[in-house]
Write a protein that holds these residues in place. Structure first.
Motif, PDB file in Angstrom:
ATOM      1  N   ALA A  29       0.838  -1.203   0.000  1.00 36.11           N
ATOM      2  CA  ALA A  29       0.000   0.000   0.000  1.00 36.11           C
ATOM      3  C   ALA A  29       0.872   1.251   0.000  1.00 36.11           C
ATOM      4  N   HIS A  30       1.888   1.259   0.859  1.00 37.73           N
ATOM      5  CA  HIS A  30       2.770   2.421   0.957  1.00 37.73           C
ATOM      6  C   HIS A  30       3.508   2.648  -0.353  1.00 37.73           C
ATOM      7  N   PHE A  31       4.017   1.568  -0.928  1.00 35.01           N
ATOM      8  CA  PHE A  31       4.760   1.655  -2.179  1.00 35.01           C
ATOM      9  C   PHE A  31       3.872   2.194  -3.302  1.00 35.01           C
ATOM     10  N   LEU A  32       2.649   1.659  -3.417  1.00 33.43           N
ATOM     11  CA  LEU A  32       1.760   2.065  -4.511  1.00 33.43           C
ATOM     12  C   LEU A  32       1.295   3.508  -4.342  1.00 33.43           C
ATOM     13  N   LEU A  33       0.905   3.882  -3.124  1.00 37.55           N
ATOM     14  CA  LEU A  33       0.430   5.255  -2.901  1.00 37.55           C
ATOM     15  C   LEU A  33       1.571   6.244  -3.141  1.00 37.55           C
ATOM     16  N   GLY A  34       2.776   5.872  -2.711  1.00 34.63           N
ATOM     17  CA  GLY A  34       3.932   6.743  -2.925  1.00 34.63           C
ATOM     18  C   GLY A  34       4.266   6.864  -4.404  1.00 34.63           C
ATOM     19  N   ALA A  35       4.268   5.724  -5.119  1.00 34.67           N
ATOM     20  CA  ALA A  35       4.657   5.711  -6.528  1.00 34.67           C
ATOM     21  C   ALA A  35       3.621   6.403  -7.399  1.00 34.67           C
ATOM     22  N   SER A  36       2.352   6.346  -6.987  1.00 38.90           N
ATOM     23  CA  SER A  36       1.299   6.899  -7.842  1.00 38.90           C
ATOM     24  C   SER A  36       1.138   8.406  -7.661  1.00 38.90           C
ATOM     25  N   GLY A  37       1.557   8.923  -6.516  1.00 33.28           N
ATOM     26  CA  GLY A  37       1.371  10.338  -6.246  1.00 33.28           C
ATOM     27  C   GLY A  37      -0.111  10.658  -6.259  1.00 33.28           C
ATOM     28  N   PHE A  38      -0.480  11.820  -6.734  1.00 34.77           N
ATOM     29  CA  PHE A  38      -1.892  12.156  -6.752  1.00 34.77           C
ATOM     30  C   PHE A  38      -2.465  12.102  -8.164  1.00 34.77           C
ATOM     31  N   CYS A  39      -1.598  11.796  -9.151  1.00 32.59           N
ATOM     32  CA  CYS A  39      -2.067  11.969 -10.527  1.00 32.59           C
ATOM     33  C   CYS A  39      -2.502  10.667 -11.187  1.00 32.59           C
ATOM     34  N   SER A  40      -1.679   9.631 -11.116  1.00 33.14           N
ATOM     35  CA  SER A  40      -1.967   8.442 -11.894  1.00 33.14           C
ATOM     36  C   SER A  40      -2.306   7.274 -10.984  1.00 33.14           C
ATOM     37  N   ASP A  41      -3.183   6.396 -11.477  1.00 36.61           N
ATOM     38  CA  ASP A  41      -3.526   5.220 -10.700  1.00 36.61           C
ATOM     39  C   ASP A  41      -2.774   3.985 -11.170  1.00 36.61           C
ATOM     40  N   THR A  42      -1.988   4.144 -12.247  1.00 37.97           N
ATOM     41  CA  THR A  42      -1.304   2.985 -12.791  1.00 37.97           C
ATOM     42  C   THR A  42       0.192   3.070 -12.501  1.00 37.97           C
ATOM     43  N   ILE A  43       0.734   1.998 -11.935  1.00 30.88           N
ATOM     44  CA  ILE A  43       2.149   1.998 -11.568  1.00 30.88           C
ATOM     45  C   ILE A  43       2.866   0.888 -12.331  1.00 30.88           C
ATOM     46  N   ARG A  44       3.963   1.263 -12.957  1.00 29.16           N
ATOM     47  CA  ARG A  44       4.837   0.289 -13.601  1.00 29.16           C
ATOM     48  C   ARG A  44       6.075   0.178 -12.711  1.00 29.16           C
ATOM     49  N   PRO A  45       6.193  -0.866 -11.876  1.00 28.42           N
ATOM     50  CA  PRO A  45       7.279  -0.930 -10.907  1.00 28.42           C
ATOM     51  C   PRO A  45       8.681  -0.801 -11.516  1.00 28.42           C
ATOM     52  N   GLY A  46       8.837  -1.079 -12.826  1.00 32.87           N
ATOM     53  CA  GLY A  46      10.144  -0.899 -13.431  1.00 32.87           C
ATOM     54  C   GLY A  46      11.145  -1.968 -13.027  1.00 32.87           C
ATOM     55  N   GLN A  47      10.673  -2.987 -12.353  1.00 29.32           N
ATOM     56  CA  GLN A  47      11.530  -4.136 -12.068  1.00 29.32           C
ATOM     57  C   GLN A  47      10.652  -5.376 -11.968  1.00 29.32           C
ATOM     58  N   SER A  48      11.284  -6.539 -12.058  1.00 27.54           N
ATOM     59  CA  SER A  48      10.566  -7.808 -12.000  1.00 27.54           C
ATOM     60  C   SER A  48       9.979  -7.996 -10.601  1.00 27.54           C
ATOM     61  N   LEU A  49       9.088  -8.973 -10.482  1.00 27.58           N
ATOM     62  CA  LEU A  49       8.508  -9.299  -9.184  1.00 27.58           C
ATOM     63  C   LEU A  49       9.618  -9.698  -8.217  1.00 27.58           C
ATOM     64  N   ALA A  50      10.625 -10.423  -8.717  1.00 34.57           N
ATOM     65  CA  ALA A  50      11.746 -10.833  -7.855  1.00 34.57           C
ATOM     66  C   ALA A  50      12.507  -9.603  -7.368  1.00 34.57           C
ATOM     67  N   GLY A  51      12.709  -8.644  -8.258  1.00 33.52           N
ATOM     68  CA  GLY A  51      13.398  -7.412  -7.881  1.00 33.52           C
ATOM     69  C   GLY A  51      12.616  -6.636  -6.838  1.00 33.52           C
ATOM     70  N   LEU A  52      11.303  -6.584  -7.043  1.00 30.66           N
ATOM     71  CA  LEU A  52      10.426  -5.889  -6.115  1.00 30.66           C
ATOM     72  C   LEU A  52      10.446  -6.571  -4.745  1.00 30.66           C
ATOM     73  N   ALA A  53      10.443  -7.908  -4.755  1.00 27.72           N
ATOM     74  CA  ALA A  53      10.493  -8.665  -3.497  1.00 27.72           C
ATOM     75  C   ALA A  53      11.780  -8.335  -2.740  1.00 27.72           C
ATOM     76  N   GLY A  54      12.901  -8.233  -3.467  1.00 29.25           N
ATOM     77  CA  GLY A  54      14.169  -7.862  -2.848  1.00 29.25           C
ATOM     78  C   GLY A  54      14.104  -6.479  -2.226  1.00 29.25           C
ATOM     79  N   TYR A  55      13.469  -5.551  -2.943  1.00 29.52           N
ATOM     80  CA  TYR A  55      13.306  -4.187  -2.439  1.00 29.52           C
ATOM     81  C   TYR A  55      12.447  -4.156  -1.176  1.00 29.52           C
ATOM     82  N   PHE A  56      11.448  -5.061  -1.128  1.00 26.64           N
ATOM     83  CA  PHE A  56      10.543  -5.125   0.020  1.00 26.64           C
ATOM     84  C   PHE A  56      11.149  -5.931   1.177  1.00 26.64           C
ATOM     85  N   GLY A  57      12.195  -6.710   0.898  1.00 24.76           N
ATOM     86  CA  GLY A  57      12.767  -7.576   1.931  1.00 24.76           C
ATOM     87  C   GLY A  57      11.864  -8.750   2.282  1.00 24.76           C
ATOM     88  N   VAL A  58      11.189  -9.280   1.269  1.00 25.56           N
ATOM     89  CA  VAL A  58      10.320 -10.440   1.497  1.00 25.56           C
ATOM     90  C   VAL A  58      10.562 -11.468   0.391  1.00 25.56           C
TER      91      VAL A  58
END
Lengths: 228, 228
Positions: B160-189
């Motif tokens: 939730a924090h990541f998506l709300l931060g990445a989306s700002g107030f303008c867009s509802d669509t987020i392209r994480p710019g990394q694979s799910l594995a990369g995102l998991a590493g960033y999240f520490g899970v």
């Protein structure tokens, strides 16, 4: 509460001014626009999010750092005791705002030193420069190793790392020194999840738990878990 | 590869030396024991764990930071491109060791400036002093906000924090710019846990997922989740 003219002998006891001569320090502060303020219990020395343009050095008393979570609930982070510079890693940098609110726990006295005066002191004294650099570098290094820990991918790995680190090579029994809720906060996980993982690892014979103590019963298995 | 006498014009392009006069900089470096070395692709500029007694400024080429995990496997952390000072938050402090190995990705040239010379430069120049302090303070501030994120207690809150931060107030669509594995590493899970939480949140109508994109479908629910 210390008298104004006593502040330099107190500053010398902090990590930042350690090793400086008292007379020199008093001279450097002459005609400089620092302020010494007293706070009653409960008063704010700084508000979270406010620009941090002065170095606050706590001269007497104790304060606490308080964070607001996303719901606005306040969360106590840490207690700090005089004499101590506060939030020195937030005085410079491009987003130099207080990360937490700082609130007096008791009557407290603090010296507010403008950023330019801190710069002046660092240029006057290689000792102060070195001490300041050591202070923020230590902070960055501590945060960096904490992130390595927090990005271990599973709670089980975090537990294994925590226990192996805390036990060193000598003892197999670890007293975490904080409640399960405190430990969960340190791990960045929910308390029930931590509790569940600990029970799993107990059932698998890696550890045993008893009255706030955790005992390593199979060090080899913990090592293997970390390396999976 | 840059010639020795060209190094000062390259240094001026880095965050650390920005704003200094080239002539002054050349003068300050006269008779100082710095070294300029060239590395072939694959050579180590520094080994993880080694004492860090010199500031390394990459003058040309690219390098990568590589960490060893607990099993000894090596893990690429980041790529760095010249001109850039490397690991400056590890030059001072009580445990000043390289946190990662630094390895040349291409032919690379680097300047090694002893800690004492860096101190000398900071005392000569308020601009360099300020730049260095800003550099390590920014690092500490970045790490500190990263820890706030990593200590959110559940994966759902992190998402939730990541998506709300990445989306700002303008867009509802987020392209994480990394694979799910990369995102998991960033999240520490672990990747499967992240994937499971994302699916749960999709089933609950908070988000929808499609081809590497995540769309926020109920911003209010995400906000609530964060504040639970």
């Amino acid at each position: 509460m210390p008298k104004s003219h006593e502040f330099s002998s107190i500053l010398l006891k902090t990590q930042l001014f350690r090793g400086v001569h008292e007379n020199e320090l008093s001279t450097w502060f002459e005609n400089k626009p620092y302020r010494i303020l007293t706070f009653e219990k409960g008063m704010f020395l700084a508000h979270s999010g406010e620009p941090c343009n002065e170095l606050i050095v706590l001269l007497s008393g104790t304060v606490m750092g308080e964070m607001h979570d996303f719901s606005g609930k306040s969360l106590k982070i840490e207690d700090m005791k005089a004499p101590k510079p506060l939030a020195s890693a937030f005085l410079f940098g491009s987003d130099n705002r207080f990360p937490v609110s700082i609130i007096a726990n008791s009557e407290a006295t603090a010296m507010f030193i403008p950023r330019d005066v801190v710069m002046y002191l660092m240029q006057k004294s290689p000792v102060i420069l070195r001490n300041f650099l050591n202070g923020i570098s230590n902070r960055a290094q501590f945060l960096s190793s904490r992130i390595r820990f927090l990005t271990l991918p599973t709670i089980r790995k975090k537990i294994a790392h925590f226990l192996l680190g805390a036990s060193g090579f000598c003892s197999d029994t670890i007293r975490p020194g904080q409640s399960l809720a405190g430990l969960a906060g340190y791990f960045g996980v929910a308390r029930p999840s931590l509790s569940r993982s600990l029970s799993e690892m107990e059932a698998e014979g890696m550890i045993s738990q008893k009255r706030g103590e955790i005992r390593i019963t199979d060090r080899e298995k913990l090592n293997k878990l970390l390396q999976e």
